[in-house]
Design a protein around this motif. Sequence first.
Motif, mmCIF file in Angstrom:
data_model
loop_
_atom_site.group_PDB
_atom_site.id
_atom_site.type_symbol
_atom_site.label_atom_id
_atom_site.label_comp_id
_atom_site.label_asym_id
_atom_site.label_seq_id
_atom_site.Cartn_x
_atom_site.Cartn_y
_atom_site.Cartn_z
ATOM 1 N N SER A 1 -62.226 37.863 -48.470
ATOM 2 C CA SER A 1 -62.242 37.667 -47.000
ATOM 3 C C SER A 1 -63.022 36.281 -46.721
ATOM 4 O O SER A 1 -63.702 35.821 -47.193
ATOM 5 N N THR A 2 -62.157 35.552 -45.751
ATOM 6 C CA THR A 2 -62.437 34.302 -45.364
ATOM 7 C C THR A 2 -62.873 34.181 -44.023
ATOM 8 O O THR A 2 -62.486 34.917 -43.182
ATOM 9 N N ASN A 3 -63.604 32.626 -43.540
ATOM 10 C CA ASN A 3 -63.714 32.567 -42.262
ATOM 11 C C ASN A 3 -64.027 31.256 -42.093
ATOM 12 O O ASN A 3 -64.509 30.448 -43.196
ATOM 13 N N TYR A 4 -63.300 30.766 -41.062
ATOM 14 C CA TYR A 4 -63.308 29.272 -40.878
ATOM 15 C C TYR A 4 -63.716 28.665 -39.314
ATOM 16 O O TYR A 4 -63.157 29.836 -38.438
ATOM 17 N N VAL A 5 -64.256 27.722 -39.159
ATOM 18 C CA VAL A 5 -64.679 27.205 -37.727
ATOM 19 C C VAL A 5 -62.986 26.559 -37.540
ATOM 20 O O VAL A 5 -62.038 26.230 -38.099
ATOM 21 N N ASP A 6 -62.881 27.011 -36.101
ATOM 22 C CA ASP A 6 -61.608 26.683 -35.409
ATOM 23 C C ASP A 6 -60.963 25.346 -35.773
ATOM 24 O O ASP A 6 -59.768 25.193 -36.016
ATOM 25 N N SER A 7 -61.912 24.276 -35.765
ATOM 26 C CA SER A 7 -61.346 22.890 -35.941
ATOM 27 C C SER A 7 -60.572 22.494 -37.190
ATOM 28 O O SER A 7 -60.092 21.563 -37.563
ATOM 29 N N VAL A 8 -61.137 23.318 -38.294
ATOM 30 C CA VAL A 8 -60.195 23.245 -39.519
ATOM 31 C C VAL A 8 -59.181 24.425 -39.844
ATOM 32 O O VAL A 8 -58.634 24.164 -41.035
ATOM 33 N N LYS A 9 -59.036 25.377 -39.245
ATOM 34 C CA LYS A 9 -57.980 26.339 -39.335
ATOM 35 C C LYS A 9 -56.815 25.735 -39.797
ATOM 36 O O LYS A 9 -56.466 24.802 -38.943
ATOM 37 N N GLY A 10 -55.972 25.981 -40.819
ATOM 38 C CA GLY A 10 -54.614 25.366 -40.907
ATOM 39 C C GLY A 10 -54.627 24.216 -41.788
ATOM 40 O O GLY A 10 -53.692 23.758 -42.347
ATOM 41 N N GLY B 1 -70.050 29.566 -49.188
ATOM 42 C CA GLY B 1 -69.353 28.749 -48.312
ATOM 43 C C GLY B 1 -69.766 27.075 -48.268
ATOM 44 O O GLY B 1 -70.509 26.713 -49.001
ATOM 45 N N TRP B 2 -69.248 26.279 -47.295
ATOM 46 C CA TRP B 2 -69.533 24.966 -46.881
ATOM 47 C C TRP B 2 -70.014 24.884 -45.596
ATOM 48 O O TRP B 2 -69.416 25.452 -44.597
ATOM 49 N N TYR B 3 -70.959 24.141 -45.305
ATOM 50 C CA TYR B 3 -71.401 23.662 -44.081
ATOM 51 C C TYR B 3 -71.116 22.018 -44.050
ATOM 52 O O TYR B 3 -71.244 21.495 -45.168
ATOM 53 N N ARG B 4 -71.076 21.479 -42.953
ATOM 54 C CA ARG B 4 -71.129 20.000 -42.995
ATOM 55 C C ARG B 4 -72.147 19.561 -41.767
ATOM 56 O O ARG B 4 -72.354 20.405 -40.555
ATOM 57 N N GLN B 5 -72.703 18.400 -42.079
ATOM 58 C CA GLN B 5 -73.445 17.840 -40.758
ATOM 59 C C GLN B 5 -73.037 16.152 -40.578
ATOM 60 O O GLN B 5 -73.216 15.513 -41.608
ATOM 61 N N ALA B 6 -72.598 15.897 -39.544
ATOM 62 C CA ALA B 6 -72.317 14.623 -39.139
ATOM 63 C C ALA B 6 -73.235 14.031 -38.441
ATOM 64 O O ALA B 6 -74.224 14.627 -38.135
ATOM 65 N N PRO B 7 -73.301 12.605 -38.515
ATOM 66 C CA PRO B 7 -74.758 12.059 -37.699
ATOM 67 C C PRO B 7 -74.920 12.476 -36.519
ATOM 68 O O PRO B 7 -73.831 12.271 -35.743
ATOM 69 N N ALA C 1 -66.474 26.806 -43.514
ATOM 70 C CA ALA C 1 -65.596 28.094 -43.961
ATOM 71 C C ALA C 1 -66.628 28.915 -44.953
ATOM 72 O O ALA C 1 -67.612 28.026 -45.563
ATOM 73 N N ALA C 2 -66.325 29.975 -45.044
ATOM 74 C CA ALA C 2 -66.844 31.038 -46.058
ATOM 75 C C ALA C 2 -66.149 31.815 -46.677
ATOM 76 O O ALA C 2 -65.201 32.363 -45.835
ATOM 77 N N VAL C 3 -66.542 32.716 -47.616
ATOM 78 C CA VAL C 3 -65.782 33.462 -48.346
ATOM 79 C C VAL C 3 -66.780 34.551 -49.055
ATOM 80 O O VAL C 3 -67.861 34.378 -49.499
ATOM 81 N N ILE C 4 -66.581 35.667 -48.734
ATOM 82 C CA ILE C 4 -67.512 36.844 -49.342
ATOM 83 C C ILE C 4 -66.701 37.428 -50.710
ATOM 84 O O ILE C 4 -65.650 36.787 -51.129
#
Length: 119
Positions: A55-64, A34-40, A48-51
């Motif tokens: 199967s995938t999972n996304y934070v709501d702010s990036v869905k679509g 998966g991918w994490y992010r960190q803003a200042p 987002a993550a994928v097994i």
Amino acid sequence: VQLQASGGGLVQPGGSLRLSCAASGSIFSINIMGWYRQAPGNQRELVAAVIKSGSTNYVDSVKGRFTISRDNAKNTVDLQMNSLKPEDTALYYCYANIKTSRGVNSNYWGQGTLVTVSS
């Protein structure tokens, strides 16, 4: 085991970027990638993550807008980011939960790759 990430950069709002990450070393199997992010000033968050099954999972702010994909044969994970917004600006980290050839399960992180969305 190492994770090598690439693909960050500067892009205008509404633009696209693709992040890639490759795992290498004594790998027996990879469960989650998966991918994490960190803003200042913010905590690191899961983007987002994928097994292994896909199967995938996304934070709501990036869905679509973002799509995560992995290639199990190559031990790689990509993050296609479209319709980027200034609030997507952050240091992005690749992540994987890996079982090594010695049978040890551990979490691994790639180096951060900077994504800047600005006009």
